[in-house]
Design a protein around this motif. Sequence first.
Motif, mmCIF file in Angstrom:
data_model
loop_
_atom_site.group_PDB
_atom_site.id
_atom_site.type_symbol
_atom_site.label_atom_id
_atom_site.label_comp_id
_atom_site.label_asym_id
_atom_site.label_seq_id
_atom_site.Cartn_x
_atom_site.Cartn_y
_atom_site.Cartn_z
ATOM 1 N N SER A 207 0.845 -1.209 0.000
ATOM 2 C CA SER A 207 0.000 0.000 0.000
ATOM 3 C C SER A 207 0.874 1.251 0.000
ATOM 4 C CB SER A 207 -1.026 -0.003 1.130
ATOM 5 O OG SER A 207 -0.497 -0.510 2.312
ATOM 6 N N ASP A 208 2.148 1.110 0.356
ATOM 7 C CA ASP A 208 3.074 2.248 0.226
ATOM 8 C C ASP A 208 3.018 2.827 -1.189
ATOM 9 O OD1 ASP A 208 4.025 2.034 2.804
ATOM 10 O OD2 ASP A 208 5.820 0.915 2.262
ATOM 11 N N SER B 164 -5.739 6.271 9.355
ATOM 12 C CA SER B 164 -5.389 4.864 9.538
ATOM 13 C C SER B 164 -6.354 4.263 10.553
ATOM 14 C CB SER B 164 -3.939 4.781 10.036
ATOM 15 O OG SER B 164 -3.611 3.493 10.434
ATOM 16 N N ASN C 176 -1.866 3.096 13.246
ATOM 17 C CA ASN C 176 -0.483 2.721 13.549
ATOM 18 C C ASN C 176 0.243 4.011 13.926
ATOM 19 O OD1 ASN C 176 2.160 1.829 13.585
ATOM 20 N ND2 ASN C 176 2.354 1.698 11.356
ATOM 21 N N ASP D 264 -7.274 4.045 5.686
ATOM 22 C CA ASP D 264 -6.224 3.048 5.516
ATOM 23 C C ASP D 264 -6.486 1.900 6.486
ATOM 24 O OD1 ASP D 264 -3.909 1.565 5.467
ATOM 25 O OD2 ASP D 264 -2.552 3.257 5.720
ATOM 26 N N TYR E 93 -4.799 -2.768 9.036
ATOM 27 C CA TYR E 93 -4.926 -3.736 10.145
ATOM 28 C C TYR E 93 -6.350 -4.255 10.309
ATOM 29 C CZ TYR E 93 -0.335 -1.945 10.893
ATOM 30 O OH TYR E 93 0.971 -1.592 10.679
ATOM 31 N N THR F 60 -4.057 -3.877 2.644
ATOM 32 C CA THR F 60 -2.816 -4.554 2.263
ATOM 33 C C THR F 60 -2.900 -6.011 2.682
ATOM 34 O OG1 THR F 60 -0.437 -4.641 2.644
ATOM 35 C CG2 THR F 60 -1.744 -3.816 4.461
ATOM 36 N N SER G 12 -0.105 -7.374 3.607
ATOM 37 C CA SER G 12 1.142 -7.511 4.392
ATOM 38 C C SER G 12 0.902 -8.045 5.797
ATOM 39 C CB SER G 12 1.849 -6.162 4.500
ATOM 40 O OG SER G 12 2.288 -5.725 3.248
ATOM 41 N N LYS G 13 -0.124 -7.541 6.456
ATOM 42 C CA LYS G 13 -0.265 -7.838 7.890
ATOM 43 C C LYS G 13 -0.925 -9.195 8.144
ATOM 44 C CE LYS G 13 1.118 -3.644 7.856
ATOM 45 N NZ LYS G 13 2.527 -3.311 7.989
ATOM 46 N N ARG H 171 4.373 -7.951 -1.088
ATOM 47 C CA ARG H 171 4.167 -6.549 -1.435
ATOM 48 C C ARG H 171 2.911 -6.423 -2.285
ATOM 49 N NH1 ARG H 171 4.812 -4.201 1.460
ATOM 50 N NH2 ARG H 171 5.536 -2.217 0.681
HETATM 51 C C1 LIG Z 1 -1.209 2.123 8.509
HETATM 52 C C2 LIG Z 1 -0.343 1.501 7.480
HETATM 53 N N1 LIG Z 1 -0.636 1.683 6.198
HETATM 54 C C3 LIG Z 1 0.118 1.136 5.231
HETATM 55 C C4 LIG Z 1 1.240 0.380 5.534
HETATM 56 C C5 LIG Z 1 2.081 -0.142 4.405
HETATM 57 O O1 LIG Z 1 1.899 -1.486 4.193
HETATM 58 P P1 LIG Z 1 2.430 -2.220 2.903
HETATM 59 O O2 LIG Z 1 3.208 -1.236 2.058
HETATM 60 O O3 LIG Z 1 3.254 -3.323 3.416
HETATM 61 O O4 LIG Z 1 1.214 -2.691 2.175
HETATM 62 C C6 LIG Z 1 1.587 0.162 6.866
HETATM 63 C C7 LIG Z 1 2.782 -0.622 7.199
HETATM 64 O O5 LIG Z 1 3.271 -0.635 8.283
HETATM 65 C C8 LIG Z 1 0.778 0.750 7.868
HETATM 66 O O6 LIG Z 1 1.063 0.598 9.157
#
Ligand SMILES: Cc1ncc(COP(=O)(O)O)c(C=O)c1O
Length: 363
Positions: free
Chosen positions: A94-95, A164, A168, A193, A196, A219, A221-222, A229
């Motif tokens: 998501s970055d 978010s 985070n 966002d 989580y 995402t 990722s978590k 990615r």
């Molecule tokens: C709130 C939040 N958004 C987005 C991301 C980015 O996640 P990614 O690029 O791994 O999808 C993170 C990663 O720590 C996050 O904490």
Amino acid sequence: MTKQTVQHRVERLIRPEIRALSAYNVPPATGMVKLDAMENPYSWPDAVKQAWLDKLAQVEINRYPEPQAQAVKDGLRRVMGIDAEFELLLGNGSDEIIQILAMAIAGEGSCVLAPEPSFVMYRMIATFCRIDYVGVPLDSRFDLDLAAMLAVIDARQPELIFLSQPNNPTGNLFSIEKIRRIAEASTGLVVVDEAYTAFTDTDSLHLLKDYDNVLIMRTLSKVGLAGLRLGLLVGRPEWLGELEKLRLPYNINVLTQASAVFALENFELLQQQTQRLRTDRAELLQALQALPGLQVWPSEANFLLVRIIEKPVIEVHEGLKQAGVLVKKLDGAHPSLAGCLRVNISTPPENALLLDALQPLLA
Ligand SMILES: Cc1ncc(COP(=O)(O)O)c(C=O)c1O
């Protein structure tokens, strides 16, 4: 060319605000208990791993990926229950989606707003793209300071607002009523966002129906696929059609596509792991709350925010590192995070290692 001349050129060519930044710091973690990056600690059973490898063996690595990654989108729609009326945009995490959003609005006087403390990339990417960034402090309970947010919206009408949910690094959910008020007041885009979302019962997809300026970002990722990615943005086709133009061709590579399709077909496994982490989160919270000299906040994410009250946080952070446990030091990142560390929820043995390592450091 001498070293001095190169440095001179760097100073002439690289923008001062970029030279002033520090690169995103990822500490070495070999051999450590890794509790600093919000990863899922669980791997896959051998049979599942083998089935995945069999799929990867069929991938045509010599070919460019399917540009739309349609099978990935179909899988995401299925597991997340995304309505056909909304479109999806995929990013290399998501970055990359934050970056695409920023590029889309960057221009003379454009502005990004986010509460603070929150995810650091909102500010960093705004800086990369020469966008003004306004960070509004959260209130004393880490909820949105609605009056302050509305004041900035009124004064600046930011093109982009990041919320978010859960946040985070504080781990809490913002009040949904406040998010609604912000969406109503803003003439810009409001990106919720939900990185989580797997660790909480709430879900903001319903906001898409109520507000035409809201987008939802997620995402994989978590939930156990940080190495892939893969991030996604969900919203109205009018927005996503424009953002799609900024997506680099083939940003989702063949290995990510094949792995994501496979993982989404086996999503129950990831959900079981997530559920396990949620259960263990409650236990770790209780165990940490029982330790002296600590303030621990409840969390709706896969980490806990902890404040070291009676000892210097640097000593505790370093002591944990010496004991082989890597956690994130947040002290110094924002005034409201003074003395704070962020620790991942992990497997019961790793959670126990954290507690064992922490206890003597607090005494
Ligand atoms: C709130 C939040 N958004 C987005 C991301 C980015 O996640 P990614 O690029 O791994 O999808 C993170 C990663 O720590 C996050 O904490």
